[in-house]
Design a protein around this motif. Structure first.
Motif, PDB file in Angstrom:
ATOM      1  N   PHE A 122     -11.837  -2.520   6.287  1.00 13.07           N
ATOM      2  CA  PHE A 122     -11.011  -1.428   5.753  1.00 13.07           C
ATOM      3  C   PHE A 122     -11.797  -0.115   5.631  1.00 13.07           C
TER       4      PHE A 122
ATOM      5  N   TRP B 142       4.454  -5.343   7.666  1.00 16.75           N
ATOM      6  CA  TRP B 142       3.112  -5.927   7.788  1.00 16.75           C
ATOM      7  C   TRP B 142       3.077  -7.307   7.145  1.00 16.75           C
ATOM      8  N   ARG B 143       3.612  -7.391   5.908  1.00 18.61           N
ATOM      9  CA  ARG B 143       3.625  -8.683   5.181  1.00 18.61           C
ATOM     10  C   ARG B 143       4.487  -9.703   5.930  1.00 18.61           C
TER      11      ARG B 143
ATOM     12  N   ASP C  17      -7.010 -11.396   4.952  1.00 19.12           N
ATOM     13  CA  ASP C  17      -6.484 -10.026   4.830  1.00 19.12           C
ATOM     14  C   ASP C  17      -7.125  -9.216   3.702  1.00 19.12           C
ATOM     15  N   ARG C  18      -7.217  -9.740   2.463  1.00 21.79           N
ATOM     16  CA  ARG C  18      -7.849  -8.997   1.372  1.00 21.79           C
ATOM     17  C   ARG C  18      -8.965  -9.823   0.743  1.00 21.79           C
TER      18      ARG C  18
ATOM     19  N   PHE D  53       1.339   1.042  -1.531  1.00 20.60           N
ATOM     20  CA  PHE D  53       1.617   0.518  -0.194  1.00 20.60           C
ATOM     21  C   PHE D  53       3.125   0.416   0.090  1.00 20.60           C
TER      22      PHE D  53
ATOM     23  N   ASN E  21       7.371  -5.270   3.221  1.00 22.50           N
ATOM     24  CA  ASN E  21       7.120  -4.388   4.355  1.00 22.50           C
ATOM     25  C   ASN E  21       6.862  -5.193   5.639  1.00 22.50           C
TER      26      ASN E  21
ATOM     27  N   ARG F  79     -10.359   1.720   2.063  1.00 22.24           N
ATOM     28  CA  ARG F  79      -9.816   2.789   2.921  1.00 22.24           C
ATOM     29  C   ARG F  79     -10.085   4.154   2.282  1.00 22.24           C
TER      30      ARG F  79
ATOM     31  N   HIS G  53      -2.667   5.338   3.109  1.00 22.29           N
ATOM     32  CA  HIS G  53      -3.418   4.097   3.332  1.00 22.29           C
ATOM     33  C   HIS G  53      -2.605   3.058   4.104  1.00 22.29           C
ATOM     34  N   ASN G  54      -1.282   3.264   4.253  1.00 25.99           N
ATOM     35  CA  ASN G  54      -0.542   2.405   5.196  1.00 25.99           C
ATOM     36  C   ASN G  54       0.653   3.158   5.764  1.00 25.99           C
TER      37      ASN G  54
ATOM     38  N   PRO H 184      -8.054  -3.237   0.263  1.00 21.67           N
ATOM     39  CA  PRO H 184      -7.791  -2.197   1.271  1.00 21.67           C
ATOM     40  C   PRO H 184      -7.697  -0.804   0.665  1.00 21.67           C
TER      41      PRO H 184
ATOM     42  N   GLU I 155       3.583 -10.314  -1.374  1.00 20.04           N
ATOM     43  CA  GLU I 155       4.913  -9.696  -1.460  1.00 20.04           C
ATOM     44  C   GLU I 155       5.518  -9.708  -0.055  1.00 20.04           C
TER      45      GLU I 155
ATOM     46  N   ASP J 172      -2.085   0.785   9.998  1.00 18.79           N
ATOM     47  CA  ASP J 172      -1.289  -0.455  10.154  1.00 18.79           C
ATOM     48  C   ASP J 172      -0.838  -0.663  11.604  1.00 18.79           C
TER      49      ASP J 172
HETATM   50  O1  AHR Z   1      -3.934  -5.682   3.059  1.00 18.37           O
HETATM   51  C1  AHR Z   1      -3.395  -5.026   4.141  1.00 18.37           C
HETATM   52  C2  AHR Z   1      -2.390  -3.978   3.704  1.00 18.37           C
HETATM   53  O2  AHR Z   1      -1.448  -4.556   2.847  1.00 18.37           O
HETATM   54  C3  AHR Z   1      -1.573  -3.349   4.799  1.00 18.37           C
HETATM   55  O3  AHR Z   1      -2.106  -2.155   5.260  1.00 18.37           O
HETATM   56  C4  AHR Z   1      -0.309  -3.055   4.070  1.00 18.37           C
HETATM   57  O4  AHR Z   1       0.715  -2.546   4.843  1.00 18.37           O
HETATM   58  C5  AHR Z   1      -0.124  -4.260   3.290  1.00 18.37           C
HETATM   59  O5  AHR Z   1       0.786  -4.271   2.274  1.00 18.37           O
END
Ligand code: AHR
Length: 325
Positions: free
Chosen positions: A146, A50-51, A124-125, A206, A48, A182, A231-232, A178, A45, A260
């Protein structure tokens, strides 16, 4: 599968190995060494900072290397992200970088890529290892720890409140690594302090506005709240807006902590509204592409490549504001 002496490899043909137990085990597809690559990046997505920082980092690095980047945005839908991966497979990309939105729904697409001979690198995930494994179904997972992030925030908060807090927890996207980790890191860590109590825990996906709405509802149900763990940062900023709307002073009546390290959050620390945030570094480009090149060169990669994160509070927020994303 763990390789032990008992189930030692007995044959290895075209990447598919047969174990002494008779079970087939295969490595992720190999990647040829080439001058240039067509690389897929299936983002979850773009709602935000971060993305946006992660996407910019991947695009900048691909451009720097002169690689073609096939970029998709799943607009917060795991189903769309799976079909984006399948479409990259159909387009014949050389390799796919994937931050799986949730830890189960993306597994079939990862296995499709493997079947099509396209290596996948998770960034990232991560996914559920009961369904797909690094070093077997995908090359590796590159990202932050995480669980450790949740633990660091818990330890910081417990120290700041002398082990006494009534906490609302705003969870990330349900079923995402996450959010799972988390929560685990934080919830397990605060068990050391008998005065640290979680009053309610609910997902805010998020997202800032969802975080605001959920915080609003939970604050009405639990007016005795003294701390919010999000969590963020986006949800923390939403929670700060909810606190202000409820006539409470964030940082005084209720202490807010998160994860974050985005620019707005660092500014909120400077303004005294957010107490602390554990960094989660979104700038994956350089590490993602260097890992890909190492893989193409036939180097043995670990199942997990860890990003290390900083931690921001009132002591260092001003120093990092200009470089925050
Ligand atoms: O996967 C990382 C998380 O995903 C970040 O903390 C968040 O802001 C994002 O959407």
């Amino acid at each position: 599968m763990m390789i032990t002496r008992r189930n030692m490899l007995v044959t290895s043909v075209a990447g598919v190995c047969v174990l002494a137990t008779g079970r087939a085990w295969s490595a992720p597809p190999p990647l040829k060494q080439k001058q240039t690559y067509k690389v897929g990046f299936a983002q979850t997505e773009s709602n935000n900072p971060w993305r946006l920082a992660e996407t910019a980092s991947m695009q900048d690095e691909a451009k720097k290397l002169g690689y073609q980047l096939v970029y998709t945005d799943a607009a917060s839908s795991a189903a769309k992200q799976a079909s984006d991966v399948n479409s990259m497979i159909a387009q014949g990309v050389d390799v796919i970088f994937l931050p799986p939105r949730e830890d189960k729904p993306l597994v079939p697409a990862i296995l499709n890529a493997k079947k099509a001979g396209i290596p996948v690198i998770l960034i990232d995930r991560d996914v559920d290892h009961a369904l797909a494994k690094p070093g077997e179904d995908y090359v590796t997972f590159i990202g932050s720890d995480f669980v450790e992030e949740g633990q660091r925030v818990a330890a910081w908060l417990a120290k700041a409140v002398n082990g006494q807090a009534k906490i609302i927890e705003l969870e990330g996207t349900t079923g995402s690594s996450p959010a799972n980790d988390r929560k685990k890191g934080f919830d397990d860590a605060i068990k050391q302090w008998s005065g640290m109590q979680i009053l309610a825990s609910q997902t805010g996906d998020f997202a800032r506005d969802k975080g605001r709405q959920v915080a609003e509802t939970l604050l009405q149900a639990h007016p005795e709240t003294t701390a919010i763990y999000a969590h963020n940062d986006e949800m923390a900023l939403g929670a700060i807006a909810a606190l202000e709307a409820a006539g409470k002073v964030p940082g005084k009546d209720v202490i807010v902590v998160s994860i974050d390290g985005e620019k707005d959050a660092v500014q909120a620390i400077i303004d005294g509204k957010l107490a602390a945030t554990c960094e989660c570094n979104p700038r994956f480009g350089p590490k993602a592409f260097s890992t890909m090149k190492e893989y193409a060169a036939g180097e043995k990669l670990p199942a997990y490549i860890k990003n290390s994160d900083s931690f921001y509070d009132s002591k260092n927020a001003k120093d990092v504001l200009s470089t925050a994303f």
